[in-house]
Scaffold this active site. Sequence first.
Site, mmCIF file in Angstrom:
data_model
loop_
_atom_site.group_PDB
_atom_site.id
_atom_site.type_symbol
_atom_site.label_atom_id
_atom_site.label_comp_id
_atom_site.label_asym_id
_atom_site.label_seq_id
_atom_site.Cartn_x
_atom_site.Cartn_y
_atom_site.Cartn_z
ATOM 1 N N HIS A 1 0.845 -1.201 0.000
ATOM 2 C CA HIS A 1 0.000 0.000 0.000
ATOM 3 C C HIS A 1 0.872 1.241 0.000
ATOM 4 C CE1 HIS A 1 0.684 -0.733 4.283
ATOM 5 N NE2 HIS A 1 0.217 0.461 4.585
ATOM 6 N N HIS B 1 1.361 3.884 1.911
ATOM 7 C CA HIS B 1 1.929 4.585 3.075
ATOM 8 C C HIS B 1 3.458 4.638 3.006
ATOM 9 C CE1 HIS B 1 -1.939 3.895 5.650
ATOM 10 N NE2 HIS B 1 -2.031 4.940 4.865
ATOM 11 N N ASP C 1 5.875 4.306 5.041
ATOM 12 C CA ASP C 1 6.727 3.306 5.690
ATOM 13 C C ASP C 1 6.728 1.971 4.928
ATOM 14 O OD1 ASP C 1 4.021 3.188 6.570
ATOM 15 O OD2 ASP C 1 4.583 1.999 8.320
ATOM 16 N N HIS C 2 6.018 1.924 3.802
ATOM 17 C CA HIS C 2 6.033 0.741 2.928
ATOM 18 C C HIS C 2 6.553 1.090 1.529
ATOM 19 C CE1 HIS C 2 3.624 -1.659 5.826
ATOM 20 N NE2 HIS C 2 3.267 -0.436 6.203
ATOM 21 N N HIS D 1 -7.516 -1.063 5.051
ATOM 22 C CA HIS D 1 -6.483 -0.239 5.703
ATOM 23 C C HIS D 1 -6.247 0.997 4.830
ATOM 24 C CE1 HIS D 1 -2.950 0.908 7.904
ATOM 25 N NE2 HIS D 1 -2.226 0.858 6.810
ATOM 26 N N ASP E 1 -0.343 -4.235 5.899
ATOM 27 C CA ASP E 1 -1.061 -3.834 7.113
ATOM 28 C C ASP E 1 -2.505 -4.330 7.087
ATOM 29 O OD1 ASP E 1 1.310 -2.629 7.637
ATOM 30 O OD2 ASP E 1 0.547 -0.578 7.710
ATOM 31 N N HIS F 1 4.286 -5.186 9.995
ATOM 32 C CA HIS F 1 4.789 -4.609 11.256
ATOM 33 C C HIS F 1 4.938 -5.683 12.320
ATOM 34 C CE1 HIS F 1 4.195 -0.247 10.394
ATOM 35 N NE2 HIS F 1 3.257 -0.712 9.574
#
Length: 228
Positions: free
Chosen positions: A54, A56, A58-59, A110, A134, A173
Amino acid sequence: MKVKVISILEDNYMYLVIEEQSKQAIAVDPAVPHRLLEIVKREGLFLIAVLTTHYHWDHARGNEALVNEVPSLKVYGADDRIKGLTDKVTDSQELKFNSINVKCLFTPCHTAGDMCYYIWEDECTDAPAVFTGDTLFIGGCGRFLEGTAEQMHHNLTKVIASLPQETKVFCGHENTIKNLKFALLVEPENEKVKEMLSWARARDDDDKPTVPSTLKEEFDYNPFLRLS
Ligand SMILES: [Zn+2]
């Protein structure tokens, strides 16, 4: 096929899926690109593709830097907001990288563009793997930022739950302890939750990841897969 688990940032995981004979590698959510490239170089791998669960940061934030370094790199994902995207994929689409097969599983909730990736290797006895970003976590699930509880329920109990039980679960995570504490509130008598929680605490003490689990194990202790 080999899966290399790489801990990054606060509690994220990025992964390398490696076809051992050819040394070709596919990265999943490589948010720290220089670290990924160091590992690729050190292990003599050829990075051919990136799978993004996805958009975001942090990905997905490593994608553009990786495309700059490896111009032939294909970056897959389901959402136009993903930086560096070269190939947009849709639900149930299959990708093939030599003997490595990827099936895209669309799991919006998400974010509206979440994709999980189910991966297996031809003529290989290793268990298949699913990269859930996530959406599914060990012992829990992701937050419903752009979707509904119904969507997440469908994603978990219909889409992911239909994969073979021995499938290894690699999530985005390390939230396992927090998730299992919640699972214990939901099912205080569930011995599997208690066992898994004490194992996860021991892993944490040793600074070791709790990924992967298996889908079969998730059915034993993950409250979101135990809702009928
Ligand atoms: Zn996210």
